[in-house]
Design an enzyme around this catalytic site. Structure first.
Site, PDB file in Angstrom:
ATOM      1  N   SER A 136      73.986  14.806  27.621  1.00  0.00           N
ATOM      2  CA  SER A 136      75.802  14.870  28.372  1.00  0.00           C
ATOM      3  C   SER A 136      76.105  16.229  27.249  1.00  0.00           C
ATOM      4  O   SER A 136      77.551  16.764  27.951  1.00  0.00           O
ATOM      5  CB  SER A 136      76.274  13.306  27.704  1.00  0.00           C
ATOM      6  N   THR A 150      76.612  10.321  24.469  1.00  0.00           N
ATOM      7  CA  THR A 150      77.805  10.425  23.688  1.00  0.00           C
ATOM      8  C   THR A 150      78.392  11.579  22.535  1.00  0.00           C
ATOM      9  O   THR A 150      80.129  11.665  22.719  1.00  0.00           O
ATOM     10  CB  THR A 150      77.448   9.745  22.314  1.00  0.00           C
ATOM     11  N   ASP A 151      77.598  12.865  23.376  1.00  0.00           N
ATOM     12  CA  ASP A 151      78.334  13.848  22.927  1.00  0.00           C
ATOM     13  C   ASP A 151      80.428  14.917  23.667  1.00  0.00           C
ATOM     14  O   ASP A 151      80.429  15.043  23.106  1.00  0.00           O
ATOM     15  CB  ASP A 151      77.388  15.873  23.226  1.00  0.00           C
ATOM     16  N   THR A 183      71.168   9.651  25.813  1.00  0.00           N
ATOM     17  CA  THR A 183      70.645   9.403  24.615  1.00  0.00           C
ATOM     18  C   THR A 183      69.673   7.865  24.682  1.00  0.00           C
ATOM     19  O   THR A 183      68.751   7.948  24.312  1.00  0.00           O
ATOM     20  CB  THR A 183      70.918   9.167  22.879  1.00  0.00           C
TER      21      THR A 183
END
Length: 329
Positions: A59, A92-93, A12
């Site tokens: 990710s 971030t995932d 992101t």
């Protein structure tokens, strides 16, 4: 000034949306790292920065192959006297998983900091530039040496072992809900208030030099009236280990005890974790692990227990030795 290398993997923080108010429907992994750094006008006053676009992905598409590539590159960089620290930009995932993997295989006391963003770069107030600025400050700080791989978002410093993403959309999503932050980054300075106590980085026994593939380990999520079908299917597909995201203190039904016991007798390592967000999964607590030859994950989340089990299986399949690794890391 310190010499910091930024390795970019997408996410992101490199995302683009059609409208500046759109912080949910956007395309990640578009903006190259040099353009992101150029958005931060004063960044070059904090450190001498070089950057590499290692990969450009969402990710959710992170893989073991990329993990090994990333770890190898970081280890190579940190062996150079001219490199004082590394920052990794990441979606971030799966950021917490990559961070913990690196925490176990990086062989240096020098700072390694993972950073991401919850808003794309085109948002009205993107969090990525400030997060990246803080991550570089942290990687350049002598106070970050010897503390393992760190995660820096939203002005906080987290231990990669403990941190998890706790909210699908908010900027303060990365937390260690029970054990707390390591510290904060305030007014261009890192402030540490506690230390990681489990072994990490240069103190671990895991060596990935020459490794091209990690052992297959799957996570099985516990629920009411579980048939055990997925656990058996994972073994049939070649899993060498299973992590059970169990009920409460890693509990399971009598039926699942029988299923996992049969799996364990096939030589598959079974680790009891928990679908609960906090707490220790205790050995011989919810059930008799000595009887079933199950292992327990301690405080590791199922996704992090999986990482440690994969690395452990590269060295041994002895249950006692692997259980000791869960107490150590």
């Amino acid at each position: 000034m310190k010499n910091i290398t930024v390795l970019a993997t997408g996410g992101t923080i490199a995302g683009v949306s059609h409208f500046p108010t759109d912080t949910v429907s956007y395309q990640p992994a578009i903006v190259p790292i040099d353009e992101i750094l150029n958005q931060i006008g004063s960044i070059h006053s904090t450190a001498t920065i070089t950057c590499e676009q290692l990969i450009q992905i969402d990710s959710a598409d992170m893989s073991h192959a990329v993990w090994l590539q990333l770890a190898d590159r970081i280890n190579t960089l940190l062996q150079q006297q001219a490199v004082d620290g590394v920052v990794v930009t990441h979606g971030t995932d799966t950021l917490e998983e990559t961070a913990y993997f690196l925490n176990l295989v990086i062989k240096s006391q020098k700072p390694v900091v993972l950073v991401g963003a919850m808003r794309p770069s085109t948002a009205i107030s993107p969090d990525g530039p400030m997060n990246l600025y803080n991550a570089i400050i942290l990687a350049a700080s002598p106070s970050a040496w010897g503390k393992g791989v760190l995660v820096a978002l939203n002005d906080t410093i987290n231990c990669s072992r403990d941190v998890t993403k706790t909210n699908t959309a908010l900027q303060d999503t990365f937390k260690a809900p029970e054990l707390g932050y390591l510290g904060y980054i305030v007014d261009n300075q890192p402030h540490f208030y506690r230390m990681p106590t489990r072994k990490h980085t240069y103190l671990t026994e895991f060596d990935i030099i020459g490794i091209t593939k990690l052992p297959q380990v799957e996570i099985i999520y516990g629920h009411v009236d579980d048939s055990g079908t997925l656990a058996c299917a994972a073994v049939a597909a070649g899993a060498q280990g299973l992590v059970y995201a169990g009920l409460g203190n890693g509990n399971m039904s009598q039926h699942m005890q029988n299923v996992f016991s049969a799996i364990q007798r096939q030589g598959i390592v079974v680790v009891r974790g928990s679908r609960v967000c906090n707490g220790i999964v205790t050995r011989n607590g919810a059930l008799n692990d000595d009887q079933y030859h199950f292992l327990v994950a301690d405080t590791l989340s199922p996704q992090k227990a999986r990482i440690l089990l994969m690395l452990a299986l590269m060295k041994t399949n002895n249950p006692d030795e692997i259980q000791n690794m869960f107490w150590t890391y």
